[in-house]
Design a protein around this motif. Structure first.
Motif, PDB file in Angstrom:
ATOM      1  N   TRP A 114      -1.193  -3.235  -7.016  1.00 57.71           N
ATOM      2  CA  TRP A 114      -1.428  -2.798  -5.648  1.00 57.71           C
ATOM      3  C   TRP A 114      -2.357  -3.773  -4.945  1.00 57.71           C
ATOM      4  O   TRP A 114      -3.088  -4.530  -5.580  1.00 57.71           O
ATOM      5  N   HIS A 115      -2.285  -3.730  -3.635  1.00 58.98           N
ATOM      6  CA  HIS A 115      -3.098  -4.624  -2.807  1.00 58.98           C
ATOM      7  C   HIS A 115      -3.353  -3.919  -1.487  1.00 58.98           C
ATOM      8  O   HIS A 115      -2.491  -3.192  -0.996  1.00 58.98           O
ATOM      9  N   ILE A 116      -4.534  -4.109  -0.924  1.00 59.64           N
ATOM     10  CA  ILE A 116      -4.830  -3.512   0.376  1.00 59.64           C
ATOM     11  C   ILE A 116      -5.174  -4.615   1.374  1.00 59.64           C
ATOM     12  O   ILE A 116      -5.898  -5.556   1.041  1.00 59.64           O
ATOM     13  N   CYS A 117      -4.607  -4.499   2.561  1.00 62.43           N
ATOM     14  CA  CYS A 117      -4.849  -5.462   3.642  1.00 62.43           C
ATOM     15  C   CYS A 117      -5.377  -4.728   4.860  1.00 62.43           C
ATOM     16  O   CYS A 117      -4.842  -3.680   5.233  1.00 62.43           O
ATOM     17  N   ALA A 118      -6.401  -5.285   5.476  1.00 56.67           N
ATOM     18  CA  ALA A 118      -6.820  -4.802   6.789  1.00 56.67           C
ATOM     19  C   ALA A 118      -5.781  -5.278   7.787  1.00 56.67           C
ATOM     20  O   ALA A 118      -5.342  -6.427   7.723  1.00 56.67           O
ATOM     21  N   SER A 119      -5.359  -4.391   8.698  1.00 55.76           N
ATOM     22  CA  SER A 119      -4.313  -4.797   9.641  1.00 55.76           C
ATOM     23  C   SER A 119      -4.539  -4.227  11.036  1.00 55.76           C
ATOM     24  O   SER A 119      -5.173  -3.189  11.211  1.00 55.76           O
ATOM     25  N   ASP A 120      -3.994  -4.954  11.976  1.00 61.19           N
ATOM     26  CA  ASP A 120      -3.895  -4.505  13.366  1.00 61.19           C
ATOM     27  C   ASP A 120      -2.424  -4.700  13.723  1.00 61.19           C
ATOM     28  O   ASP A 120      -1.989  -5.804  14.033  1.00 61.19           O
ATOM     29  N   ALA A 121      -1.659  -3.615  13.627  1.00 60.57           N
ATOM     30  CA  ALA A 121      -0.207  -3.719  13.781  1.00 60.57           C
ATOM     31  C   ALA A 121       0.197  -4.202  15.168  1.00 60.57           C
ATOM     32  O   ALA A 121       1.203  -4.899  15.312  1.00 60.57           O
ATOM     33  N   ILE A 122      -0.563  -3.852  16.182  1.00 63.69           N
ATOM     34  CA  ILE A 122      -0.194  -4.236  17.547  1.00 63.69           C
ATOM     35  C   ILE A 122      -0.251  -5.754  17.707  1.00 63.69           C
ATOM     36  O   ILE A 122       0.652  -6.376  18.272  1.00 63.69           O
ATOM     37  N   LYS A 123      -1.289  -6.377  17.156  1.00 65.75           N
ATOM     38  CA  LYS A 123      -1.419  -7.835  17.222  1.00 65.75           C
ATOM     39  C   LYS A 123      -0.696  -8.536  16.068  1.00 65.75           C
ATOM     40  O   LYS A 123      -0.519  -9.749  16.090  1.00 65.75           O
ATOM     41  N   GLY A 124      -0.344  -7.770  15.048  1.00 62.22           N
ATOM     42  CA  GLY A 124       0.331  -8.355  13.887  1.00 62.22           C
ATOM     43  C   GLY A 124      -0.626  -8.931  12.861  1.00 62.22           C
ATOM     44  O   GLY A 124      -0.199  -9.578  11.906  1.00 62.22           O
ATOM     45  N   GLY A 127      -2.890  -9.391   9.703  1.00 60.60           N
ATOM     46  CA  GLY A 127      -2.917  -8.890   8.325  1.00 60.60           C
ATOM     47  C   GLY A 127      -1.554  -8.575   7.745  1.00 60.60           C
ATOM     48  O   GLY A 127      -1.430  -8.363   6.536  1.00 60.60           O
ATOM     49  N   LEU A 128      -0.516  -8.557   8.576  1.00 57.15           N
ATOM     50  CA  LEU A 128       0.803  -8.153   8.094  1.00 57.15           C
ATOM     51  C   LEU A 128       1.441  -9.202   7.193  1.00 57.15           C
ATOM     52  O   LEU A 128       2.004  -8.878   6.146  1.00 57.15           O
ATOM     53  N   GLN A 129       1.353 -10.469   7.578  1.00 58.34           N
ATOM     54  CA  GLN A 129       1.985 -11.522   6.783  1.00 58.34           C
ATOM     55  C   GLN A 129       1.319 -11.648   5.417  1.00 58.34           C
ATOM     56  O   GLN A 129       1.996 -11.861   4.406  1.00 58.34           O
ATOM     57  N   GLU A 130      -0.007 -11.489   5.385  1.00 54.79           N
ATOM     58  CA  GLU A 130      -0.716 -11.527   4.097  1.00 54.79           C
ATOM     59  C   GLU A 130      -0.152 -10.463   3.160  1.00 54.79           C
ATOM     60  O   GLU A 130       0.105 -10.718   1.983  1.00 54.79           O
ATOM     61  N   GLY A 131       0.055  -9.265   3.702  1.00 58.33           N
ATOM     62  CA  GLY A 131       0.585  -8.176   2.891  1.00 58.33           C
ATOM     63  C   GLY A 131       1.998  -8.449   2.398  1.00 58.33           C
ATOM     64  O   GLY A 131       2.311  -8.235   1.222  1.00 58.33           O
ATOM     65  N   VAL A 132       2.860  -8.919   3.283  1.00 60.77           N
ATOM     66  CA  VAL A 132       4.245  -9.209   2.907  1.00 60.77           C
ATOM     67  C   VAL A 132       4.299 -10.330   1.874  1.00 60.77           C
ATOM     68  O   VAL A 132       5.099 -10.277   0.936  1.00 60.77           O
ATOM     69  N   ASP A 133       3.442 -11.340   2.016  1.00 62.71           N
ATOM     70  CA  ASP A 133       3.399 -12.434   1.036  1.00 62.71           C
ATOM     71  C   ASP A 133       3.050 -11.893  -0.351  1.00 62.71           C
ATOM     72  O   ASP A 133       3.653 -12.279  -1.358  1.00 62.71           O
ATOM     73  N   TRP A 134       2.059 -10.989  -0.404  1.00 68.67           N
ATOM     74  CA  TRP A 134       1.672 -10.392  -1.689  1.00 68.67           C
ATOM     75  C   TRP A 134       2.834  -9.590  -2.263  1.00 68.67           C
ATOM     76  O   TRP A 134       3.168  -9.708  -3.450  1.00 68.67           O
ATOM     77  N   LEU A 135       3.459  -8.776  -1.422  1.00 72.46           N
ATOM     78  CA  LEU A 135       4.555  -7.917  -1.873  1.00 72.46           C
ATOM     79  C   LEU A 135       5.709  -8.747  -2.417  1.00 72.46           C
ATOM     80  O   LEU A 135       6.285  -8.437  -3.464  1.00 72.46           O
ATOM     81  N   GLN A 136       6.010  -9.827  -1.742  1.00 74.97           N
ATOM     82  CA  GLN A 136       7.098 -10.703  -2.165  1.00 74.97           C
ATOM     83  C   GLN A 136       6.835 -11.271  -3.558  1.00 74.97           C
ATOM     84  O   GLN A 136       7.728 -11.283  -4.406  1.00 74.97           O
ATOM     85  N   VAL A 137       5.622 -11.716  -3.797  1.00 73.49           N
ATOM     86  CA  VAL A 137       5.262 -12.287  -5.103  1.00 73.49           C
ATOM     87  C   VAL A 137       5.463 -11.260  -6.208  1.00 73.49           C
ATOM     88  O   VAL A 137       6.068 -11.545  -7.248  1.00 73.49           O
ATOM     89  N   PHE A 138       4.990 -10.026  -5.983  1.00 71.95           N
ATOM     90  CA  PHE A 138       5.056  -9.027  -7.049  1.00 71.95           C
ATOM     91  C   PHE A 138       6.456  -8.464  -7.243  1.00 71.95           C
ATOM     92  O   PHE A 138       6.845  -8.151  -8.373  1.00 71.95           O
ATOM     93  N   VAL A 139       7.225  -8.334  -6.185  1.00 68.52           N
ATOM     94  CA  VAL A 139       8.616  -7.882  -6.336  1.00 68.52           C
ATOM     95  C   VAL A 139       9.388  -8.886  -7.176  1.00 68.52           C
ATOM     96  O   VAL A 139      10.122  -8.522  -8.103  1.00 68.52           O
ATOM     97  N   ARG A 140       9.211 -10.157  -6.901  1.00 68.79           N
ATOM     98  CA  ARG A 140       9.934 -11.191  -7.656  1.00 68.79           C
ATOM     99  C   ARG A 140       9.434 -11.258  -9.099  1.00 68.79           C
ATOM    100  O   ARG A 140      10.223 -11.436 -10.026  1.00 68.79           O
ATOM    101  N   ARG A 141       8.142 -11.101  -9.281  1.00 73.63           N
ATOM    102  CA  ARG A 141       7.578 -11.147 -10.634  1.00 73.63           C
ATOM    103  C   ARG A 141       8.159 -10.030 -11.504  1.00 73.63           C
ATOM    104  O   ARG A 141       8.556 -10.246 -12.649  1.00 73.63           O
TER     105      ARG A 141
END
Length: 199
Positions: free
Chosen positions: A157-167, A169-183
């Motif tokens: 698991w991983h937690i990211c601070a985010s501001d969805a309106i400005k976007g 923290g979102l890419q950091e989260g997706v990058d982490w998710l991508q690494v672990f899904v592939r792993r």
């Protein structure tokens, strides 16, 4: 075909479709986050609360995500469990400014983690501590403490601070998710090919 040929074929870097469940209480920003992750020409200008669930797609550098945006309203949360078996990753969104309902978010997370379709799976969970732009927002570290995330020992698991309106923290989260899904995908492929040789 030899073992190494089969292994390299399965592990080849290619576009992989991943089913992601996007969960969290109503008004936490789930739909806004998903909308921001879509290509700019596919983003909606008006975000409305999700009733039931909706499906969205977006791509990262090497994965295609199909996201099930589940309504967080109380009367719809019992629908979440019908999608657990198909989920390969989870995005759990928290309104960092809503301290009063942080306890409810923790209860829903605990229910999720203890569900039979989730409990024994090594499914990656990405937490977005959202709405960091609001004055009452607590830090992602504080959100992690309030949800007792340190007790999650059997899932990445991983937690990211985010501001969805400005976007933010979102890419950091997706990058982490991508690494672990592939792993996890690589590990399952490896086990499927190699373990039968030792049984």
């Amino acid at each position: 075909m030899g073992l190494l040929d089969r292994l390299s074929g399965l592990l080849r870097l290619k576009k992989k479709e991943v089913n992601v469940l996007c969960l969290g209480l109503d008004n936490s920003g789930k739909t806004t986050i998903i909308n921001k992750l879509k290509p700019s020409n596919a983003q909606s200008q008006d975000i409305v609360p999700t009733i039931g669930f909706s499906i969205a797609k977006f791509k990262s550098s090497s994965l295609s995500f199909t996201v099930f945006d589940m309504s967080g309203q109380g009367r719809y949360r019992n629908l979440w469990e019908h999608y657990y078996k198909e989920g390969q990753a989870i995005i759990f969104v928290i309104d960092s400014s809503d301290k009063l309902r942080m306890v409810v978010a923790k209860e829903e997370l605990d229910t999720l983690l203890n569900h039979p379709d989730i409990k024994h799976r090594r499914i990656p969970i990405l937490f977005f501590a959202n709405k960091m732009d609001l004055r009452d927002a607590v830090t992602s570290v504080k959100v992690s403490q309030l949800l007792c995330l340190e007790n999650i020992k059997d899932k990445p698991w991983h937690i990211c601070a985010s501001d969805a309106i400005k976007g933010e923290g979102l890419q950091e989260g997706v990058d982490w998710l991508q690494v672990f899904v592939r792993r996890i995908h690589y590990w399952r492929c490896f086990c499927a090919l190699v373990l039968p040789y030792f049984m």
